[in-house]
Design an enzyme around this catalytic site. Structure first.
Site, PDB file in Angstrom:
ATOM      1  N   HIS A   1      -6.051  -7.490  -0.234  1.00 35.78           N
ATOM      2  CA  HIS A   1      -6.279  -6.076  -0.568  1.00 35.78           C
ATOM      3  C   HIS A   1      -5.550  -5.708  -1.850  1.00 35.78           C
ATOM      4  CE1 HIS A   1      -6.636  -6.359   3.888  1.00 35.78           C
ATOM      5  NE2 HIS A   1      -7.717  -5.632   3.646  1.00 35.78           N
TER       6      HIS A   1
ATOM      7  N   ASP B   1      -2.355 -10.754  -2.016  1.00 39.40           N
ATOM      8  CA  ASP B   1      -2.929 -10.239  -0.771  1.00 39.40           C
ATOM      9  C   ASP B   1      -4.422  -9.959  -1.013  1.00 39.40           C
ATOM     10  OD1 ASP B   1      -1.813  -8.739   1.947  1.00 39.40           O
ATOM     11  OD2 ASP B   1      -3.602  -7.766   1.135  1.00 39.40           O
TER      12      ASP B   1
ATOM     13  N   ASP C   1      -4.090 -12.921   3.890  1.00 39.13           N
ATOM     14  CA  ASP C   1      -5.370 -12.468   4.450  1.00 39.13           C
ATOM     15  C   ASP C   1      -6.569 -12.868   3.584  1.00 39.13           C
ATOM     16  OD1 ASP C   1      -4.407 -10.677   2.582  1.00 39.13           O
ATOM     17  OD2 ASP C   1      -4.575  -8.902   3.860  1.00 39.13           O
TER      18      ASP C   1
ATOM     19  N   HIS D   1       0.826  -1.232   0.000  1.00 38.03           N
ATOM     20  CA  HIS D   1       0.000   0.000   0.000  1.00 38.03           C
ATOM     21  C   HIS D   1       0.852   1.271   0.000  1.00 38.03           C
ATOM     22  CE1 HIS D   1      -3.642  -2.255   0.528  1.00 38.03           C
ATOM     23  NE2 HIS D   1      -3.308  -2.727   1.710  1.00 38.03           N
TER      24      HIS D   1
END
Ligand SMILES: [Zn+2]
Length: 301
Positions: A155, A153, A239, A116
């Protein structure tokens, strides 16, 4: 598979925050139990300059000068130790990428995570964009001409996408829950300029299971075989596990094994190496057992 780890990665920590040192401790315990050895990261010459090829000087200096516990945004903490730890995570990631360049399999077990982190700011628990700095390093040093980053991931890696949005030397492909944090990652974000069609987002519905995920993952193999990268870097988030507290995906431990096998087969078809760089994963069982499945898969001949 070469596994890179340092206890120094535990020194960036905040109790009761989902991205805390217990994540790596859980992974290390599981690997120790199975007798998988790890090696220390090796220093990279002028690594601060390497970081500044991806992040702005202002941002890097800001992190370097933190003297007390602060929040960069409502999700992202930093302390006086963060710079040193994040720098070492970058070194471990570059080490891992170098192994992959030499057709080996490697895993950088690092914290804080990176995908991120944008050019001018950290966010979403991330300080420096480990995978992006490693990719940029190999391209700029003329060690690699084409790198594929696969981000699994849960996200979307908005930072990695931003950093390589105009590049055709790095192909970024991300599978992620959508919509979800950080809000980016639609199919319409395809790259621009020279980078047009070198950015591919595969949004996934909440509760996507193993079978559906593996079906979608075929797009990754198609891209890899067409693009013919010199190596593959994986933004390895765990995740997507079914009981992760932050997301709503439905991947099992067995699913992590199948995903790992699929990635390995793809690399074998191309005759190239793969470097995993740890991102998220907040259920300690899903995280540690997921990493174990990856390690077991890539250890096998
Ligand atoms: Zn994540």
């Amino acid at each position: 598979m070469i596994i890179i780890y340092s206890d120094d990665f535990l020194k960036h920590n905040k109790e009761n925050h989902p991205e805390n040192k217990n994540r790596l401790i859980a992974i290390k315990n599981v690997l120790d139990d199975k007798d998988y050895k790890t090696i220390q990261p090796k220093p990279i010459k002028n690594v601060e300059n390497e970081i500044k090829k991806v992040h702005s000087k202002e941002y890097v200096n800001f992190i370097k000068n933190i003297k007390s516990d602060i929040m960069l945004d409502p999700d992202t903490y930093a302390s006086k130790d963060t710079y040193f730890v994040a720098l070492k995570a970058v070194e471990a990631s570059i080490n891992a990428a170098n192994y992959a360049l030499n057709k080996k399999y490697s895993f950088a077990l690092v914290r804080p995570p990176g995908h991120h982190a944008c050019r001018n700011r950290g966010m979403g628990f991330c300080i420096f964009n480990n995978v992006a700095i490693a990719a940029e390093y190999l391209i700029r040093k003329n060690k690699a001409k084409k790198i594929l980053i696969l981000d699994i991931d849960a996200h979307h890696g908005n930072g990695t996408q931003e950093i390589f949005y105009y590049s055709n030397e790095v192909f970024y492909i991300s599978f992620h829950q959508y919509p979800a944090y950080p809000g980016t990652g639609s199919e319409n974000e395809k790259g621009a300029g020279k980078g047009k069609n070198f950015n591919l987002n595969i949004p996934l519905l909440p509760y996507t299971n193993d079978e559906e995920y593996l079906k979608k993952l075929k797009i990754f193999r198609k891209v890899a075989l067409e693009y013919k990268p010199d190596l593959i870097l994986i933004s390895a988030g765990y995740d997507i596990y079914k009981d992760d507290p932050l997301t709503q995906m439905n991947i099992t431990i067995k699913g992590f094994r199948k995903i790992s096998e699929y990635i390995k087969e793809t690399a074998q078809m191309l005759g190239i190496g793969v470097a995993f760089i740890l991102e998220g994963g907040y259920n300690l069982k899903g995280l540690s057992q997921g990493v174990l499945k990856t390690v077991e898969t890539f250890y096998k001949k």
